[in-house]
Design a protein around this motif. Structure first.
Motif, PDB file in Angstrom:
ATOM      1  N   THR A 533       1.257  -1.200  -0.153  1.00 33.11           N
ATOM      2  CA  THR A 533       0.210  -0.155  -0.239  1.00 33.11           C
ATOM      3  C   THR A 533       1.067   0.788   0.203  1.00 33.11           C
ATOM      4  O   THR A 533       1.743   1.118   1.042  1.00 33.11           O
ATOM      5  CB  THR A 533      -0.839  -0.575   1.821  1.00 33.11           C
ATOM      6  OG1 THR A 533      -1.696  -1.030   0.800  1.00 33.11           O
ATOM      7  CG2 THR A 533      -1.828   0.952   1.474  1.00 33.11           C
ATOM      8  N   TYR A 629      -4.557   6.204  -1.594  1.00 33.80           N
ATOM      9  CA  TYR A 629      -4.069   5.141  -2.096  1.00 33.80           C
ATOM     10  C   TYR A 629      -4.290   4.636  -2.986  1.00 33.80           C
ATOM     11  O   TYR A 629      -4.398   4.652  -4.093  1.00 33.80           O
ATOM     12  CB  TYR A 629      -5.235   4.512  -1.252  1.00 33.80           C
ATOM     13  CG  TYR A 629      -5.476   4.692   0.416  1.00 33.80           C
ATOM     14  CD1 TYR A 629      -4.479   3.524   1.383  1.00 33.80           C
ATOM     15  CD2 TYR A 629      -6.409   5.735   0.692  1.00 33.80           C
ATOM     16  CE1 TYR A 629      -4.772   3.892   2.446  1.00 33.80           C
ATOM     17  CE2 TYR A 629      -6.056   6.290   2.191  1.00 33.80           C
ATOM     18  CZ  TYR A 629      -5.195   5.014   2.815  1.00 33.80           C
ATOM     19  OH  TYR A 629      -5.314   5.326   4.972  1.00 33.80           O
ATOM     20  N   ASN A 631      -3.249   0.645  -4.190  1.00 37.98           N
ATOM     21  CA  ASN A 631      -2.472  -0.852  -3.657  1.00 37.98           C
ATOM     22  C   ASN A 631      -2.393  -1.936  -4.591  1.00 37.98           C
ATOM     23  O   ASN A 631      -2.817  -1.819  -5.864  1.00 37.98           O
ATOM     24  CB  ASN A 631      -4.196  -0.873  -3.205  1.00 37.98           C
ATOM     25  CG  ASN A 631      -4.201  -0.257  -1.677  1.00 37.98           C
ATOM     26  OD1 ASN A 631      -4.126   0.012  -0.838  1.00 37.98           O
ATOM     27  ND2 ASN A 631      -5.456  -0.854  -1.251  1.00 37.98           N
TER      28      ASN A 631
HETATM   29  C1  NAG Z   1      -6.067   0.535  -0.343  1.00 36.58           C
HETATM   30  O1  NAG Z   1      -5.910   0.056   0.793  1.00 36.58           O
HETATM   31  C2  NAG Z   1      -6.396   0.114   2.067  1.00 36.58           C
HETATM   32  C3  NAG Z   1      -5.570  -0.373   3.274  1.00 36.58           C
HETATM   33  O2  NAG Z   1      -4.225  -1.312   3.553  1.00 36.58           O
HETATM   34  C4  NAG Z   1      -7.637   0.533   1.937  1.00 36.58           C
HETATM   35  O3  NAG Z   1      -7.663   1.114   3.926  1.00 36.58           O
HETATM   36  C5  NAG Z   1      -8.047   1.111   0.775  1.00 36.58           C
HETATM   37  O4  NAG Z   1      -8.850   0.950   0.737  1.00 36.58           O
HETATM   38  C6  NAG Z   1      -7.780   0.269  -0.069  1.00 36.58           C
HETATM   39  N1  NAG Z   1      -7.819   1.405  -1.171  1.00 36.58           N
HETATM   40  C7  NAG Z   1      -7.930   0.700  -2.088  1.00 36.58           C
HETATM   41  C8  NAG Z   1      -8.253   2.169  -3.561  1.00 36.58           C
HETATM   42  O5  NAG Z   1      -8.296  -0.964  -2.303  1.00 36.58           O
END
Ligand code: NAG
Ligand code: NAG
Ligand code: NAG
Ligand code: NAG
Ligand code: NAG
Length: 702
Positions: A533, A629, A631
């Motif tokens: 992340t 974010y 991921n």
């Molecule tokens: C990415 O991961 C974080 C926690 O690791 C989470 O809070 C977040 O919603 C995720 N974002 C996406 C766009 O998947």
């Protein structure tokens, strides 16, 4: 020019070598026995390769006053011949008179690029009395074993590449123009059997005979030799292989129908002139001339090629600086006035490397007539030609050639062919005309240094190229690595002037770059198959470009996907952080509030001993809002090197090392699975909560 041979090594090697296709032991094509006329001459003569003769069991009583090995192409041995120096020692001007031998194995390398086909006889000849003590004739059309040219290394990883590799003899590979980024933690030259490289192989020592993991190579020509009794007939491939991760960086297959010269040690001690059958030319020995200048911040390598000299300059210089090297104005001291130097640099605007011929008539800026002037500005000609230029890992490498003698008597000084000559070197800043500034043209050491451009092995360099200190003498902060983390917090911060981004990357910067986990452009390590992340606070204001730095992951060291033409975009592969809409338009995804490490006052990088000291001169300033974010699950087929970059600007990010599963735990011991551990804990907690909740609920129900 003559070479050194160590007879003991030669003899030792002789006994160890065998060939699959020839009666053993194999010494090459037999020419015949020496016929004796006087002084107990004896020995069986072989052609080892195009330029080497081997005498098995040579005997001579040593009493001739002026005897030598003597070759020529007259019908019979005659005064019309030349000496083969034995033992070879190029430092001696006059070859030594032949001494007594009793059953010695002898290697003779033909001098001055002569090949066996150029001579008709070999004699032991007394020069003063013109007497033939013994002789052997070379049969016309003698088939002589030849080196074999192979393809180049396959380019699979870590920038490994080369020109066509040659098998010089049964144990020796010649690898020209070898490039490798040195990034494998445990990589070696590696040989073995089978259709492709596998873990079942053998390490081959590097060109210095060492079994250390391979360093980086920047276009060097090297020779390596198979260890022990291994010969090229025993192997199917030569690779650069990472032992720990069983990873092939590139290889070349060895054909089965080899018929190469035996390995008698003729290539071992000093590289000979060898005959390349593909191009029908005699290839000069790999020169190993290298000297360090300017407090070891500049390496100069050179080789004389006919009427030219080729010089390679290697230094960590920034883009607006040049490096100068050439003949001193006075032979016997380092003098600027009268000096004839080449000024080499990277021309940022044109995107090319330049090398320019300068003449220094006065210690002042060039006014079009005198001063520190490019020859072209004072009616002369640029006699220097750039052959190659690159900037790799912060090191600028510029190779150029210059004639020994030019037609310009005024602006150029001749380079002596085989005499030492005083040279000078300098670093300095370019002015806006891309000319060398006068006041900077100063050799900071001031000592007289002489080199002989005709030398073969004047190698006095002590540093690996990567370890050269930067040209301005300012030591960069150590580089950061992040290994074993699963969450990366990405913010913006200053580049750290001459101690940070540009020093670390060798790339230009415009003042800001990414900070990850509060470190300036750390190198990240991620494992294939794992999810990471990135919490990105690079700004989301599309209307304010200075505050719009969405991060993405790419194979480009430059980034700036938004600014690229369609064609350039095809040269980048995006791994994460950009989505494409139905029309194919890109949209960055990792957009969040803008968070910046800002200066409390002016930039204090130069005054900050460590990066931690520097951080104390910064203050974190964040806009309101949420981070973005990203991921990212690392694909199993991701290449070894990727980059985190800014979607809208070039040169903000740096490297991501992609490694195989298990690597990070092996590097980090226990603290690897921090993320996983947290997850497990979280899972246990929530399970426990659920159980308590279920119990409570059940309790209520009951
Ligand atoms: C990415 O991961 C974080 C926690 O690791 C989470 O809070 C977040 O919603 C995720 N974002 C996406 C766009 O998947
Ligand atoms: C050469 O060496 C052999 C064996 O070592 C010895 O018997 C012979 O006498 C030597 N010959 C001369 C001429 O020294
Ligand atoms: C280099 O290797 C390639 C591939 O085997 C071959 O086609 C080419 O002719 C070689 N070049 C030279 C100069 O030997
Ligand atoms: C490869 O195989 C050959 C014969 O099959 C064998 O002689 C040779 O030693 C093997 N080489 C290696 C490096 O194992
Ligand atoms: C990035 O990947 C693309 C597509 O695979 C490739 O064409 C390009 O050469 C790569 N660029 C670099 C710098 O490795």
């Amino acid at each position: 020019m003559f070479w050194v041979v160590n007879v003991q090594i030669v003899i030792a090697v002789c006994h160890a070598v065998a060939s699959r296709h020839h009666p053993e032991p194999y010494y090459g094509t037999m020419i015949g026995p020496l016929q004796e006329f006087a002084h107990g001459i004896r020995g069986l003569v072989f052609a080892v390769d195009e330029t080497t003769i081997f005498i098995k069991g040579f005997s001579y009583d040593g009493t001739g006053p002026d005897a030598f090995f003597w070759i020529g192409n007259s019908p019979r041995p005659s005064p019309d011949g030349i000496i083969i120096p034995y033992p070879e020692d190029y430092r001696e001007r006059d070859p030594p008179v032949l001494k007594a031998h009793n059953n010695t194995d002898i290697i003779l390398r033909l001098p001055m690029g002569k090949r066996i086909r150029d001579i008709r006889w070999l004699s032991v000849w007394c020069r003063r009395f013109t007497v033939d003590f013994g002789e052997v004739f070379i049969p016309p059309n003698l088939e002589v074993p030849k080196p074999r040219v192979l393809p180049e290394f396959k380019r699979l990883a870590h920038g490994l590449r080369s020109d066509n590799i040659s098998i010089l003899d049964a144990k020796t590979f010649y690898i020209p123009n070898l490039h490798y980024d040195g990034g494998g933690p445990d990589a070696y030259f590696w040989v073995g059997n089978g259709t492709e490289p596998s873990p079942f192989g053998f390490k081959v020592p590097n060109e210095l005979g060492s079994f250390e993991p391979l360093r980086g190579y920047l276009g060097e020509d090297i020779e390596i030799q198979l260890p022990g009794a291994l010969t090229v007939y025993d192997i199917d491939w030569l690779a650069v292989w990472c032992v720990q991760f069983r990873h092939n960086f590139g290889h070349v297959l060895i054909p089965k129908d080899l018929d190469v010269p035996p390995a008698l040690g003729q290539t071992k001690i000093s590289p000979p002139w060898w005959y390349n059958p593909t191009t029908s030319t005699t290839v000069p020995p790999t020169p190993t001339n290298c000297r360090e200048f300017l407090d070891r911040r500049l390496q100069v390598k050179w080789v004389m090629k006919g009427d030219h000299v080729e010089v390679t300059l290697l230094a960590k210089i920034s883009e607006d600086h040049y490096v100068a090297f050439g003949l001193s104005g006075d032979n016997n001291k380092a003098q600027m006035i009268g000096a004839d130097v080449t000024v080499a640099f990277y021309d940022k605007k044109a995107g090319i490397f330049r090398a320019e011929d300068y003449y220094i008539s006065h210690l002042s800026q060039c006014d079009g007539k005198s001063g520190v002037c490019p020859d072209e500005r004072i009616g002369g000609r640029n006699d220097v030609m750039v052959l190659n230029g690159e900037r790799v890992n912060g090191v600028t490498v510029i190779k150029f050639s210059r004639p020994l003698h030019t037609n310009e008597a005024i602006n150029d000084r001749p380079i002596p062919e085989n005499d030492p000559v005083s040279v000078i070197a300098a670093f300095g800043q370019l002015n806006s005309r891309l000319e060398a500034n006068a006041h900077n043209m100063k050799d900071r050491t001031g000592k007289d240094v002489q080199i002989n451009f005709g030398d073969m092995d004047d190698n006095q360099c002590t540093l690996n190229v990567e370890d050269l200190p930067p040209e301005d003498g300012i030591k960069p902060w150590p580089k950061f690595k992040i290994i074993g983390e699963n969450v990366f917090y990405v913010k913006i911060g200053p580049t750290g002037d001459k101690k940070g981004y540009t020093k670390i990357t060798g790339l230009p910067s415009w003042g800001i770059c990414y900070y990850i986990n509060d470190k300036l452009i750390p190198e990240l390590y991620v494992e294939r198959g794992q999810t990471y992340t990135f919490v990105v606070e690079g700004g989301e204001s599309t209307t304010n470009p200075a505050r719009f730095h969405p991060m993405y992951i790419t194979n480009s060291s430059e980034g700036a996907y938004k600014q690229l033409s369609l064609e350039k975009r095809r040269e980048q592969k995006v791994y994460a952080g950009i989505v494409f809409d139905t029309n194919g338009y890109p949209h960055p995804t990792a957009m969040g509030r803008f968070c910046e490490w800002a200066h409390k006052g002016v930039d204090k990088a130069l005054e900050s001993e460590t990066f931690e000291d520097y951080m104390k001169t910064l203050r974190l300033e964040c806009d309101d809002g949420m981070p973005g974010y990203l991921n990212w699950t690392v694909p199993m087929d991701a290449p070894d090197l990727l980059y985190y970059q800014c979607y809208s600007h070039s040169f903000l990010g740096w490297k991501i090392h992609v490694v195989d599963p298990g690597y990070i735990s092996s590097q980090n011991g226990g603290n690897v699975n921090k993320g996983t551990a947290k997850c497990t804990c979280h899972f246990l907690m929530s399970s426990l909560m659920t159980i308590i909740f279920v119990f409570a609920y059940c309790g209520l129900m009951i």
